[in-house]
Design an enzyme around this catalytic site. Structure first.
Site, PDB file in Angstrom:
ATOM      1  N   GLU A 185      32.264  21.511 -17.400  1.00  0.00           N
ATOM      2  CA  GLU A 185      33.709  21.470 -17.443  1.00  0.00           C
ATOM      3  C   GLU A 185      34.032  22.340 -18.501  1.00  0.00           C
ATOM      4  O   GLU A 185      33.398  22.995 -19.412  1.00  0.00           O
ATOM      5  CB  GLU A 185      34.006  19.939 -18.007  1.00  0.00           C
ATOM      6  CG  GLU A 185      33.905  18.864 -16.974  1.00  0.00           C
ATOM      7  CD  GLU A 185      34.826  19.388 -15.719  1.00  0.00           C
ATOM      8  OE1 GLU A 185      35.838  19.526 -15.785  1.00  0.00           O
ATOM      9  OE2 GLU A 185      34.152  19.385 -14.670  1.00  0.00           O
ATOM     10  N   THR A 187      36.070  10.751 -13.909  1.00  0.00           N
ATOM     11  CA  THR A 187      36.190  10.950 -12.413  1.00  0.00           C
ATOM     12  C   THR A 187      34.845  10.267 -11.554  1.00  0.00           C
ATOM     13  O   THR A 187      35.081   9.658 -10.524  1.00  0.00           O
ATOM     14  CB  THR A 187      36.215  12.223 -11.751  1.00  0.00           C
ATOM     15  OG1 THR A 187      35.176  13.107 -12.579  1.00  0.00           O
ATOM     16  CG2 THR A 187      37.416  12.749 -12.058  1.00  0.00           C
ATOM     17  N   GLY A 195      36.881  22.973 -14.318  1.00  0.00           N
ATOM     18  CA  GLY A 195      35.370  22.847 -14.221  1.00  0.00           C
ATOM     19  C   GLY A 195      34.843  24.369 -13.639  1.00  0.00           C
ATOM     20  O   GLY A 195      35.455  24.831 -12.462  1.00  0.00           O
ATOM     21  N   ARG A 211      52.767  13.532 -17.664  1.00  0.00           N
ATOM     22  CA  ARG A 211      53.656  14.760 -17.765  1.00  0.00           C
ATOM     23  C   ARG A 211      54.475  14.577 -16.759  1.00  0.00           C
ATOM     24  O   ARG A 211      55.541  15.567 -16.973  1.00  0.00           O
ATOM     25  CB  ARG A 211      52.579  16.056 -17.760  1.00  0.00           C
ATOM     26  CG  ARG A 211      51.826  16.168 -18.949  1.00  0.00           C
ATOM     27  CD  ARG A 211      50.933  17.451 -18.795  1.00  0.00           C
ATOM     28  NE  ARG A 211      51.467  18.618 -18.341  1.00  0.00           N
ATOM     29  CZ  ARG A 211      50.951  19.448 -17.575  1.00  0.00           C
ATOM     30  NH1 ARG A 211      49.695  19.276 -17.326  1.00  0.00           N
ATOM     31  NH2 ARG A 211      51.582  20.664 -17.343  1.00  0.00           N
ATOM     32  N   ASN A 241      50.403  18.132 -11.728  1.00  0.00           N
ATOM     33  CA  ASN A 241      50.588  17.254 -13.082  1.00  0.00           C
ATOM     34  C   ASN A 241      51.866  17.422 -13.699  1.00  0.00           C
ATOM     35  O   ASN A 241      52.129  16.688 -14.401  1.00  0.00           O
ATOM     36  CB  ASN A 241      49.467  17.912 -13.976  1.00  0.00           C
ATOM     37  CG  ASN A 241      48.186  17.919 -13.523  1.00  0.00           C
ATOM     38  OD1 ASN A 241      47.509  16.802 -13.258  1.00  0.00           O
ATOM     39  ND2 ASN A 241      47.555  18.920 -13.550  1.00  0.00           N
ATOM     40  N   LEU A 260      41.161   9.586  -5.071  1.00  0.00           N
ATOM     41  CA  LEU A 260      41.311   8.954  -6.299  1.00  0.00           C
ATOM     42  C   LEU A 260      42.490   9.265  -6.841  1.00  0.00           C
ATOM     43  O   LEU A 260      43.411  10.325  -6.883  1.00  0.00           O
ATOM     44  CB  LEU A 260      40.443   9.806  -7.456  1.00  0.00           C
ATOM     45  CG  LEU A 260      38.913   9.980  -7.177  1.00  0.00           C
ATOM     46  CD1 LEU A 260      38.157  10.554  -8.324  1.00  0.00           C
ATOM     47  CD2 LEU A 260      38.367   8.496  -7.021  1.00  0.00           C
TER      48      LEU A 260
HETATM   49  C1  UD1 Z   1      38.578  17.759 -12.599  1.00  0.00           C
HETATM   50  C2  UD1 Z   1      37.108  18.120 -12.573  1.00  0.00           C
HETATM   51  C3  UD1 Z   1      37.068  19.729 -12.871  1.00  0.00           C
HETATM   52  C4  UD1 Z   1      37.940  20.461 -11.573  1.00  0.00           C
HETATM   53  C5  UD1 Z   1      39.409  19.897 -12.002  1.00  0.00           C
HETATM   54  C6  UD1 Z   1      40.320  20.180 -10.759  1.00  0.00           C
HETATM   55  C7  UD1 Z   1      35.707  16.542 -13.306  1.00  0.00           C
HETATM   56  C8  UD1 Z   1      35.016  15.988 -14.365  1.00  0.00           C
HETATM   57  N1  UD1 Z   1      36.409  17.264 -13.591  1.00  0.00           N
HETATM   58  O1  UD1 Z   1      38.879  17.866 -13.749  1.00  0.00           O
HETATM   59  O2  UD1 Z   1      35.726  20.158 -12.719  1.00  0.00           O
HETATM   60  O3  UD1 Z   1      38.065  21.616 -12.180  1.00  0.00           O
HETATM   61  O4  UD1 Z   1      39.320  18.439 -11.735  1.00  0.00           O
HETATM   62  O5  UD1 Z   1      41.628  20.183 -10.895  1.00  0.00           O
HETATM   63  O6  UD1 Z   1      35.850  15.764 -12.287  1.00  0.00           O
HETATM   64  N2  UD1 Z   1      40.977  10.126 -12.102  1.00  0.00           N
HETATM   65  C9  UD1 Z   1      40.748   8.692 -12.111  1.00  0.00           C
HETATM   66  N3  UD1 Z   1      40.058   7.868 -12.835  1.00  0.00           N
HETATM   67  C10 UD1 Z   1      39.503   8.704 -14.175  1.00  0.00           C
HETATM   68  C11 UD1 Z   1      39.798   9.932 -14.374  1.00  0.00           C
HETATM   69  C12 UD1 Z   1      40.275  10.682 -13.119  1.00  0.00           C
HETATM   70  O7  UD1 Z   1      41.103   8.313 -10.904  1.00  0.00           O
HETATM   71  O8  UD1 Z   1      38.903   7.899 -14.943  1.00  0.00           O
HETATM   72  C13 UD1 Z   1      41.577  10.753 -11.017  1.00  0.00           C
HETATM   73  C14 UD1 Z   1      42.719  11.778 -11.718  1.00  0.00           C
HETATM   74  O9  UD1 Z   1      43.963  10.769 -11.295  1.00  0.00           O
HETATM   75  C15 UD1 Z   1      42.985  12.862 -10.986  1.00  0.00           C
HETATM   76  C16 UD1 Z   1      41.444  13.317 -11.037  1.00  0.00           C
HETATM   77  O10 UD1 Z   1      40.654  11.969 -10.767  1.00  0.00           O
HETATM   78  O11 UD1 Z   1      43.547  12.687  -9.885  1.00  0.00           O
HETATM   79  C17 UD1 Z   1      40.990  14.101 -11.759  1.00  0.00           C
HETATM   80  O12 UD1 Z   1      41.108  13.649 -12.969  1.00  0.00           O
HETATM   81  P1  UD1 Z   1      41.590  14.635 -14.285  1.00  0.00           P
HETATM   82  O13 UD1 Z   1      41.169  14.000 -15.546  1.00  0.00           O
HETATM   83  O14 UD1 Z   1      42.818  15.362 -13.880  1.00  0.00           O
HETATM   84  O15 UD1 Z   1      40.124  15.956 -14.235  1.00  0.00           O
HETATM   85  P2  UD1 Z   1      40.192  17.518 -14.892  1.00  0.00           P
HETATM   86  O16 UD1 Z   1      40.128  17.393 -16.217  1.00  0.00           O
HETATM   87  O17 UD1 Z   1      41.584  17.921 -14.098  1.00  0.00           O
HETATM   88 MG    MG Z   2      43.413  17.310 -13.460  1.00  0.00          MG
END
Ligand code: UD1
Ligand code: MG
Length: 454
Positions: free
Chosen positions: A159, A84, A144, A18, A231, A11
């Site tokens: 979460e 995600t 999470g 940031r 980040n 992903l």
């Molecule tokens: C996520 C996890 C959390 C974990 C944390 C670790 C979920 C719901 N939560 O939270 O349990 O502790 O990572 O760092 O998965 N991304 C996409 N498309 C989206 C959303 C996210 O590609 O629509 C990618 C982001 O670029 C990133 C990753 O997925 O690389 C994680 O997304 P992020 O929004 O950072 O999740 P966290 O809130 O950090």
């Molecule tokens: Mg994250």
């Protein structure tokens, strides 16, 4: 290693706001390799049969970079960032076509080791339908939380924003890396809703769904440093520090002596032989290969260069792209070598620029020698033959060839080829006037006395 076919989904669709950068976050480098590159390397080290990368809209440079690193990856675009699980759904077509394990990795988490992926797969082999990579967080805020039963089995992932006070006290956190062995992962993703604090489709909800279906969920743990997510630039520097610590340790384990390891900087592709000694403050840029027994004295900078066996380089030497040193070569202080092959046993011990040329075996390049390789429009070559002696402070104006065993008198500006074995000199003949100094002094004293009377 598990026998089940593996697909890895990376992903990479983050905006990375940031970072405050024109470059997408996942293209920022750690150890000279983009974070995306590190994760794609991990996928290939884990022998994934199929690799999919999910990018955001208008991230053509991320797509290009992924295809350059790994031409066989499939790239999917997630149009809106709805969470995600939604990101993983963007790769539904590839997931549906794959039968076997699916592991989800984040492209901004560049430090995961292949052995950890193997442990996740071993957990699937042992019967889990989903295995989550967890870690004990020093500060769990934002992550999470992994909710486990009394036997340590994973029940659910909560979460931070949705967690109760009691759940927030849990320090076992989700790294984001999840491994699945379910027959219909696309079906599981379709059942994930967005009724949560963020209104996002959380991939982490897959754990409860799989358990409802009767599957087992397991936790595999690793050190927090291994799953550091980047980040911001500050976190990028933290990732770099962890990467450097690992590379230094590996160089030492492979038989190199680093006198002050914390001052030596490696790139992801640096190759260092056995019995290499590296003094403090040395920077290995991309593409450097150092063979056995080399001694690198303090304060050097190298990039796309090769150093042959038992060579001695530095202190304060700079090897630029295309510098290739043979065995037993000596390159000393304030010597810069670019796009030049230096033959076995040759020496350039002080203050020289060797650019776009070649130096034969056992040649001696005196202090202050310059290969004048550039006329303001074109670059030209300088070739110095084997065993030649180039006297100090000589300018060799390229294109020019100095034959084997030739001798260049110091201070010469050489513009024409010199035949093997010849002496070439280019400077005015030295004149000498015996007794001149005393006569000159008498004359000048008289002049001075006359001037002071006026
Ligand atoms: C996520 C996890 C959390 C974990 C944390 C670790 C979920 C719901 N939560 O939270 O349990 O502790 O990572 O760092 O998965 N991304 C996409 N498309 C989206 C959303 C996210 O590609 O629509 C990618 C982001 O670029 C990133 C990753 O997925 O690389 C994680 O997304 P992020 O929004 O950072 O999740 P966290 O809130 O950090
Ligand atoms: Mg994250």
């Amino acid at each position: 290693m598990s026998a089940t076919p593996l697909m890895i989904v990376v992903l990479a669709a983050g905006k990375g706001t940031r970072m405050k950068s024109d470059l997408p976050k996942v293209l920022h480098a750690v150890g000279g390799r983009s974070m995306l590159g590190h994760v794609l390397d991990l996928a290939s080290a884990s022998q994934a049969e199929k690799v999919a990368v999910v990018v955001g809209p208008a991230q053509d440079n991320v797509t290009q970079s992924a295809l350059t690193i790994a031409p066989n990856v499939e790239v999917f675009v997630q149009e809106n960032q709805l969470g995600t699980a939604d990101a993983l759904k963007a790769a539904n077509k590839a997931i549906a076509a794959h039968s076997g394990d699916v592991i989800v990795l984040y492209a901004d988490t560049p430090l995961i080791e292949p052995a950890t992926i193997d442990r996740l797969r071993a957990s699937l082999d042992a019967g889990a339908s989903v295995a989550v990579l967890g870690f004990e967080a020093v500060d769990p805020t934002g992550y999470g939380r992994l909710l486990t039963d009394s036997t340590g089995k994973l029940i659910a992932i909560r979460e931070h924003k949705d967690a109760s006070e009691v759940e927030r006290a849990i320090r076992l956190c989700n790294s984001g890396v999840m491994a699945f062995r379910v027959t219909d992962l696309v079906g599981v993703l379709a059942r994930i809703g967005n009724a949560n604090a963020k209104g996002e489709y959380y991939l982490t909800d897959a754990v409860e769904i799989i358990r409802t279906d009767g599957g087992d969920a397991a936790v595999v743990t690793c050190a927090e440093a291994e799953v550091l997510g980047v980040n911001s630039r500050v976190e990028l520097a933290q990732a770099e520090a962890i990467f450097q610590r690992r590379r230094r340790r590996r160089a030492m384990e492979d038989g190199a002596t680093l006198i002050a390891p914390e001052t030596v900087w490696f790139s992801y592709d640096t190759v260092i032989g056995r019995d290499v000694v590296v003094q403090p403050n040395v920077y290995f840029g991309l593409g450097v290969r150092v063979e056995d027994g080399v001694e690198i004295l303090a304060n050097c900078h190298f990039e796309k260069a090769h150093i042959g066996k038992y060579a001695r380089v530095g202190p304060f030497a700079r090897l630029r792209p295309g510098a290739s040193l043979g065995a037993n070569v000596h390159i000393g202080n304030f010597v810069e070598v670019k796009n030049t092959e230096v033959g076995e046993g040759a020496k350039a011990n002080h203050l020289a620029y060797l650019g776009d040329g070649s130096v034969g075996a056992n040649a001696n390049i005196g202090a202050g020698t310059i290969f004048c390789n550039y006329d303001g429009f074109f670059k030209h070559r300088t070739n110095v033959g084997a065993g030649a002696f180039v006297g100090s402070n000589s300018s060799l104006v390229a294109p020019v060839t100095i034959g084997d065993g030739a001798y260049i008198g110091s201070g010469s500006v050489i513009t024409k080829d010199v035949a093997s074995g010849s002496l070439a000199l280019e400077r005015a003949t030295q004149e000498e006037r015996p007794g001149w100094a005393a006569k000159f002094a008498i004359m000048m004293r008289k002049r001075k006395a006359a001037a002071s009377k006026r």
